[in-house]
Write a protein that holds these residues in place. Sequence first.
Motif, PDB file in Angstrom:
ATOM      1  N   THR A 167      10.931 -19.620  15.996  1.00 49.75           N
ATOM      2  CA  THR A 167      10.734 -18.514  16.909  1.00 49.75           C
ATOM      3  C   THR A 167      11.979 -17.654  17.045  1.00 49.75           C
ATOM      4  OG1 THR A 167      11.405 -19.846  18.823  1.00 49.75           O
ATOM      5  CG2 THR A 167       9.066 -19.860  18.234  1.00 49.75           C
ATOM      6  N   SER A 224       8.945  -9.311  16.159  1.00 48.81           N
ATOM      7  CA  SER A 224       7.910 -10.167  16.707  1.00 48.81           C
ATOM      8  C   SER A 224       8.508 -11.476  17.201  1.00 48.81           C
ATOM      9  CB  SER A 224       6.856 -10.455  15.634  1.00 48.81           C
ATOM     10  OG  SER A 224       5.951 -11.441  16.092  1.00 48.81           O
ATOM     11  N   ALA A 253       6.458 -13.980  17.677  1.00 47.01           N
ATOM     12  CA  ALA A 253       5.499 -14.991  17.227  1.00 47.01           C
ATOM     13  C   ALA A 253       6.215 -16.008  16.345  1.00 47.01           C
ATOM     14  CB  ALA A 253       4.364 -14.326  16.448  1.00 47.01           C
ATOM     15  N   VAL A 298       7.385 -18.146  13.244  1.00 44.00           N
ATOM     16  CA  VAL A 298       7.410 -17.870  11.804  1.00 44.00           C
ATOM     17  C   VAL A 298       6.251 -18.620  11.160  1.00 44.00           C
ATOM     18  CG1 VAL A 298       8.704 -18.215   9.678  1.00 44.00           C
ATOM     19  CG2 VAL A 298       9.892 -17.489  11.752  1.00 44.00           C
ATOM     20  N   PRO A 299       5.429 -17.954  10.374  1.00 40.49           N
ATOM     21  CA  PRO A 299       4.261 -18.627   9.796  1.00 40.49           C
ATOM     22  C   PRO A 299       4.618 -19.511   8.614  1.00 40.49           C
ATOM     23  CG  PRO A 299       4.373 -16.379   9.001  1.00 40.49           C
ATOM     24  CD  PRO A 299       5.474 -16.527  10.028  1.00 40.49           C
ATOM     25  N   TYR A 313      12.045 -14.505  11.691  1.00 35.26           N
ATOM     26  CA  TYR A 313      11.065 -13.884  12.570  1.00 35.26           C
ATOM     27  C   TYR A 313       9.757 -13.710  11.816  1.00 35.26           C
ATOM     28  CZ  TYR A 313      13.089  -9.489  10.566  1.00 35.26           C
ATOM     29  OH  TYR A 313      13.583  -8.494   9.760  1.00 35.26           O
ATOM     30  N   ALA A 314       8.686 -13.475  12.574  1.00 36.29           N
ATOM     31  CA  ALA A 314       7.370 -13.304  11.965  1.00 36.29           C
ATOM     32  C   ALA A 314       7.182 -11.904  11.417  1.00 36.29           C
ATOM     33  CB  ALA A 314       6.274 -13.616  12.981  1.00 36.29           C
ATOM     34  N   ALA A 362       7.188 -11.764   7.478  1.00 38.23           N
ATOM     35  CA  ALA A 362       8.022 -12.850   7.983  1.00 38.23           C
ATOM     36  C   ALA A 362       9.296 -12.913   7.149  1.00 38.23           C
ATOM     37  CB  ALA A 362       7.268 -14.171   7.902  1.00 38.23           C
ATOM     38  N   LEU A 382       3.178  -9.500   8.906  1.00 38.52           N
ATOM     39  CA  LEU A 382       2.930  -9.587  10.342  1.00 38.52           C
ATOM     40  C   LEU A 382       1.541  -9.010  10.643  1.00 38.52           C
ATOM     41  CD1 LEU A 382       4.046 -10.116  13.230  1.00 38.52           C
ATOM     42  CD2 LEU A 382       4.945  -7.779  13.170  1.00 38.52           C
TER      43      LEU A 382
END
Length: 225
Positions: free
Chosen positions: A22, A32, A34, A36-37, A161-162, A170, A217
């Motif tokens: 995050t 973002s 959100a 990280v995917p 970051y995302a 990302a 994103l």
Amino acid sequence: MKRMLFAACAAVALIGSPALATAAQDNGTAASTAPVPGGAYTLDKAHASLTFSVNHLGFSWYTARFAEFDAKLRFDPADVSAASVEATIDPNSLELPSPPPGFTETLKGPEWLDTAKYPTITFKSTKVEPTGEQTARITGDFTLHGVTRPVTLEATFNGGYAGHEMDPNARIGFSATGSFNRSDFGIAYGVPAPGTTMGVSDQVKVVIEAEFTGPPLAGASGGAK
């Protein structure tokens, strides 16, 4: 002289836990928050470096770099140990600091890298072990000079970051270090005799800095990286 590694180094990148994922940096526009995917990440070559150093006569650590390398990373921030990375290095992209005439060609020749016979260096991870909140140990098969042996990298997750208004994918960043003995890969020319430093060290130290870009994103409208 080869600090290559690695690829692989480069590669190196594998650490983020859910808490780390995050992490985001705000440079004046919104990033973002959100997580990280997980998924596939590719190396951002504009923000990556691969350097290596060898000890010269016991007087200094001579440092050089490879300009051309690539890496692919897969990771799940919820399961760091499942991460994997593969890297390739072009040994013909060797760059030296103020080399004497012909010296670069010598290092690419048969007594050293022998790039004509071995045009690619590779690293493929076989195990990723979290060692702390922001660190991991990456073991992999390193192929240099036609020889494949295990090499270990110590990696640090620097943040991610995302997505960002100006960078709608990302992004994650890592630093990694490692070392190996070049004689293990059939490159023993100039190794000092036991008990002396007269020559070029067997040990090669590797330093990798790498940023990777990943899934877009959600809802991003695009932008310049």
